[in-house]
Design an enzyme around this catalytic site. Structure first.
Site, PDB file in Angstrom:
ATOM      1  N   LYS A 151      67.031 -35.907  98.377  1.00  0.00           N
ATOM      2  CA  LYS A 151      68.031 -36.518  97.588  1.00  0.00           C
ATOM      3  C   LYS A 151      67.768 -38.095  97.637  1.00  0.00           C
ATOM      4  O   LYS A 151      68.492 -38.500  98.711  1.00  0.00           O
ATOM      5  CB  LYS A 151      69.308 -35.983  97.736  1.00  0.00           C
ATOM      6  CG  LYS A 151      70.456 -36.413  97.004  1.00  0.00           C
ATOM      7  CD  LYS A 151      70.651 -35.888  95.514  1.00  0.00           C
ATOM      8  CE  LYS A 151      72.015 -36.120  95.010  1.00  0.00           C
ATOM      9  NZ  LYS A 151      71.953 -35.563  93.650  1.00  0.00           N
ATOM     10  N   GLU A 171      65.407 -34.044  93.942  1.00  0.00           N
ATOM     11  CA  GLU A 171      66.702 -33.776  93.106  1.00  0.00           C
ATOM     12  C   GLU A 171      67.085 -35.283  92.712  1.00  0.00           C
ATOM     13  O   GLU A 171      67.360 -36.203  93.571  1.00  0.00           O
ATOM     14  CB  GLU A 171      67.769 -33.360  93.625  1.00  0.00           C
ATOM     15  CG  GLU A 171      68.863 -33.016  92.873  1.00  0.00           C
ATOM     16  CD  GLU A 171      70.241 -32.745  93.294  1.00  0.00           C
ATOM     17  OE1 GLU A 171      71.318 -32.804  93.005  1.00  0.00           O
ATOM     18  OE2 GLU A 171      70.229 -32.055  94.432  1.00  0.00           O
ATOM     19  N   ASP A 200      75.479 -32.630  98.534  1.00  0.00           N
ATOM     20  CA  ASP A 200      74.358 -32.255  98.158  1.00  0.00           C
ATOM     21  C   ASP A 200      73.195 -32.284  98.789  1.00  0.00           C
ATOM     22  O   ASP A 200      72.341 -31.353  99.122  1.00  0.00           O
ATOM     23  CB  ASP A 200      74.048 -33.135  96.794  1.00  0.00           C
ATOM     24  CG  ASP A 200      75.116 -32.819  95.654  1.00  0.00           C
ATOM     25  OD1 ASP A 200      75.957 -31.701  95.869  1.00  0.00           O
ATOM     26  OD2 ASP A 200      75.233 -33.638  94.709  1.00  0.00           O
ATOM     27  N   PRO A 241      74.065 -17.489  86.015  1.00  0.00           N
ATOM     28  CA  PRO A 241      75.401 -17.199  85.524  1.00  0.00           C
ATOM     29  C   PRO A 241      76.358 -18.061  86.420  1.00  0.00           C
ATOM     30  O   PRO A 241      75.810 -18.659  87.405  1.00  0.00           O
ATOM     31  CB  PRO A 241      75.620 -15.957  85.765  1.00  0.00           C
ATOM     32  CG  PRO A 241      74.706 -15.428  86.885  1.00  0.00           C
ATOM     33  CD  PRO A 241      73.604 -16.354  86.756  1.00  0.00           C
ATOM     34  N   ARG A 242      77.611 -17.982  85.990  1.00  0.00           N
ATOM     35  CA  ARG A 242      78.752 -18.561  86.832  1.00  0.00           C
ATOM     36  C   ARG A 242      78.838 -17.785  88.280  1.00  0.00           C
ATOM     37  O   ARG A 242      79.221 -16.615  88.034  1.00  0.00           O
ATOM     38  CB  ARG A 242      80.084 -18.653  85.950  1.00  0.00           C
ATOM     39  CG  ARG A 242      81.142 -19.547  86.886  1.00  0.00           C
ATOM     40  CD  ARG A 242      80.808 -20.789  86.699  1.00  0.00           C
ATOM     41  NE  ARG A 242      81.967 -21.926  87.183  1.00  0.00           N
ATOM     42  CZ  ARG A 242      81.861 -23.236  87.393  1.00  0.00           C
ATOM     43  NH1 ARG A 242      80.600 -23.602  87.004  1.00  0.00           N
ATOM     44  NH2 ARG A 242      82.840 -23.910  87.823  1.00  0.00           N
TER      45      ARG A 242
END
Length: 279
Positions: free
Chosen positions: A82, A160, A99, A249-250
């Site tokens: 990151k 990322e 993160d 999906p959530r």
């Protein structure tokens, strides 16, 4: 079929509308050719990618961690990076970012934080603002040097981005320029909510304009109650010139392992077969 967006010989874009929520099948012949060519030259393939998104808070970190989880499961020495993280707090005597920590936990190559996150900023705001508050100028050289160190220690690297694709780092440097300098295949995370079609297509245009390869995209469910989810998904699949790699999906528990169940990158160039690691 996986499309190389840098290939001027293929101006026609195939329309692919996969039936939701099934993952589309990838063209083995198309994706196998680069790997076979490199293998013939004795050059080992390795998987590296740059993960970007249609916005902030749409699941880039979750998908990046899921990719790392799959790489580790395939026997790879995998490391997440990151490069710029805005929003850090002191924990156990050092600055930590959620993160960056999630990427570190998902991978199995653990390097010093100043390598995996060269610019760790306290304020949770736009990076150029957070950097200005600390008297820091975000520059490409430290990031590129850190990436080289990570690459030397790993079989696979997942980088990322921050926020969307074109996030300012300074007056002369932004996240899109970083992606261009790294020159990695890009995986786009589309946050599935109202407005995602325009956000996704504008992001695709920006990626292509910088002569980067869009390797694929992942639909991540941000709004579990999104109206006409399947229709939006089909519209995206028909317009994005790259394969859909998954529909996340959530999740009640948004972990790397859980998200990894819903993505499939096996057809992408450089993706390792199970047990192909060196350790």
């Amino acid at each position: 079929m996986i499309h190389n967006l840098n290939d001027p010989q293929e101006p026609e874009i195939e329309t692919v509308v996969p039936p939701a929520p099934m993952l589309p099948e990838l063209d083995d012949e198309a994706v196998g050719a680069p790997a076979e060519a490199l293998a013939a030259e004795g050059i080992p393939m390795r998987f590296c990618c740059f993960v970007t998104g249609t916005d902030t808070e749409i699941g880039k970190t979750l998908v990046s961690a899921a990719i790392l989880h799959r790489l580790v499961a395939n026997g790879q020495r995998a490391c997440g990076m990151k490069p710029v993280a805005a929003g850090a707090e002191m924990r156990d005597g050092e600055l930590r970012n959620e993160d960056a920590d999630m990427l570190s936990s998902a991978g199995n190559v653990h390097l010093p934080q100043n390598i995996t996150t060269p610019y760790l900023l306290r304020e949770a705001c736009a990076p150029h603002i957070a950097a200005g508050l600390e008297g820091v100028t975000i520059e490409p050289v430290p990031i590129i040097a850190a990436y080289a160190e990570i690459l030397a220690a790993s079989d696979a690297v997942v980088v990322e981005g921050v926020g969307g694709f074109c996030v300012p780092f300074s007056d002369s440097f932004d996240s899109a320029e970083l992606a261009a300098q790294l020159n990695l295949p890009v995986i786009l995370v589309v946050g599935m909510r109202l407005g995602c079609i325009s956000h996704a297509l504008l992001t695709v245009e920006a990626i292509v304009a910088r002569n980067l390869v869009l390797a694929g995209w992942v639909a991540n469910t941000v709004d579990a109650e999104m109206a006409f989810f399947d229709e939006n998904l089909q519209a995206l699949a028909a317009r994005i010139p790259a394969p859909m790699l998954g529909i996340v999906p959530r999740l009640e528990q948004a972990t790397a392992a859980n998200a990894a169940r819903f993505i499939d990158l096996a057809g992408l160039p450089g993706w390792p077969s199970r047990g192909a690691g060196t350790n």
